[in-house]
Design a protein around this motif. Structure first.
Motif, short mmCIF file in Angstrom:
data_model
loop_
_atom_site.label_atom_id
_atom_site.label_comp_id
_atom_site.label_asym_id
_atom_site.label_seq_id
_atom_site.Cartn_x
_atom_site.Cartn_y
_atom_site.Cartn_z
N MET A 1 12.13 47.18 -1.81
CA MET A 1 11.85 45.97 -1.06
C MET A 1 10.41 45.56 -1.39
SD MET A 1 12.17 45.26 2.98
CE MET A 1 10.72 46.07 3.58
N ILE A 2 10.26 44.31 -1.76
CA ILE A 2 8.94 43.79 -2.15
C ILE A 2 8.48 42.78 -1.11
CG2 ILE A 2 7.66 42.56 -3.92
CD1 ILE A 2 9.76 43.60 -5.92
N ARG A 3 7.25 42.94 -0.66
CA ARG A 3 6.67 41.99 0.30
C ARG A 3 5.35 41.46 -0.25
NH1 ARG A 3 7.25 45.26 5.99
NH2 ARG A 3 9.51 44.96 6.26
N LYS A 4 5.07 40.20 0.05
CA LYS A 4 3.80 39.61 -0.37
C LYS A 4 2.76 39.88 0.72
CE LYS A 4 1.68 35.53 -2.30
NZ LYS A 4 1.87 34.19 -2.83
N LEU A 5 1.59 40.34 0.32
CA LEU A 5 0.52 40.64 1.26
C LEU A 5 -0.37 39.42 1.44
CD1 LEU A 5 -0.46 44.11 -0.23
CD2 LEU A 5 1.11 43.66 1.65
N LYS A 6 -1.19 39.44 2.48
CA LYS A 6 -2.11 38.33 2.74
C LYS A 6 -3.10 38.15 1.60
CE LYS A 6 -1.99 38.56 7.78
NZ LYS A 6 -2.76 38.85 9.00
N SER A 7 -3.40 39.23 0.90
CA SER A 7 -4.35 39.17 -0.21
C SER A 7 -3.76 38.48 -1.44
CB SER A 7 -4.79 40.58 -0.58
OG SER A 7 -3.69 41.33 -1.07
N GLY A 8 -2.44 38.22 -1.42
CA GLY A 8 -1.79 37.58 -2.55
C GLY A 8 -1.12 38.57 -3.49
N LYS A 9 -1.31 39.86 -3.24
CA LYS A 9 -0.67 40.88 -4.07
C LYS A 9 0.71 41.19 -3.50
CE LYS A 9 -4.90 42.90 -5.75
NZ LYS A 9 -5.58 44.13 -6.13
N TYR A 10 1.46 41.97 -4.25
CA TYR A 10 2.82 42.34 -3.84
C TYR A 10 2.90 43.84 -3.68
CZ TYR A 10 3.97 37.60 -5.15
OH TYR A 10 4.01 36.23 -5.23
N ARG A 11 3.59 44.29 -2.63
CA ARG A 11 3.73 45.72 -2.38
C ARG A 11 5.19 46.11 -2.38
NH1 ARG A 11 0.01 47.92 2.02
NH2 ARG A 11 -1.41 47.82 0.26
N LEU A 12 5.46 47.22 -3.04
CA LEU A 12 6.81 47.75 -3.14
C LEU A 12 6.99 48.82 -2.07
CD1 LEU A 12 9.47 47.91 -4.73
CD2 LEU A 12 8.34 49.50 -6.27
N TYR A 13 8.01 48.67 -1.23
CA TYR A 13 8.31 49.63 -0.18
C TYR A 13 9.65 50.28 -0.47
CZ TYR A 13 4.65 47.51 2.70
OH TYR A 13 3.46 47.03 3.17
N SER A 14 9.84 51.51 0.02
CA SER A 14 11.13 52.17 -0.14
C SER A 14 12.18 51.45 0.70
CB SER A 14 11.01 53.64 0.29
OG SER A 14 10.66 53.72 1.64
N ARG A 15 13.42 51.60 0.30
CA ARG A 15 14.51 50.92 1.02
C ARG A 15 14.78 51.58 2.37
NH1 ARG A 15 19.10 49.13 -3.31
NH2 ARG A 15 17.75 47.79 -4.55
N MET A 16 14.75 52.91 2.40
CA MET A 16 15.04 53.64 3.63
C MET A 16 13.74 54.01 4.34
SD MET A 16 18.31 53.79 3.60
CE MET A 16 18.66 54.99 4.83
N PRO A 17 13.68 53.85 5.67
CA PRO A 17 12.47 54.26 6.39
C PRO A 17 12.29 55.77 6.37
CG PRO A 17 14.08 53.22 7.87
CD PRO A 17 14.68 53.27 6.52
N ASP A 18 11.04 56.21 6.43
CA ASP A 18 10.71 57.62 6.48
C ASP A 18 11.18 58.19 7.81
OD1 ASP A 18 9.63 60.06 5.84
OD2 ASP A 18 7.59 59.50 6.37
N LYS A 19 11.80 59.36 7.77
CA LYS A 19 12.36 59.95 9.00
C LYS A 19 11.27 60.30 10.02
CE LYS A 19 16.31 61.80 6.59
NZ LYS A 19 16.94 62.99 6.04
#
Length: 49
Positions: free
Chosen positions: A1-19
């Motif tokens: 899952m990719i989200r755009k940050l306020k800084s204009g960069k993009y961050r990649l997150y894992s699909r499943m949340p950490d337990k």
């Protein structure tokens, strides 16, 4: 899952949340959306080969 940050960069997150924390793991921050998508493809390739 990719989200755009306020800084204009993009961050990649894992699909499943950490337990433990119930949050998604940060898998890297990238300057462009294309770089983030490319890294996501590399991760999925590595997981299945």
């Amino acid at each position: 899952m990719i989200r755009k940050l306020k800084s204009g960069k993009y961050r990649l997150y894992s699909r499943m949340p950490d337990k433990k924390t119930n949050k998604r793991r940060n898998l890297g921050t990238f300057d462009t959306l294309e770089a983030a998508k490319n890294h996501e493809r590399e991760i999925h390739y590595f997981k299945h080969h």
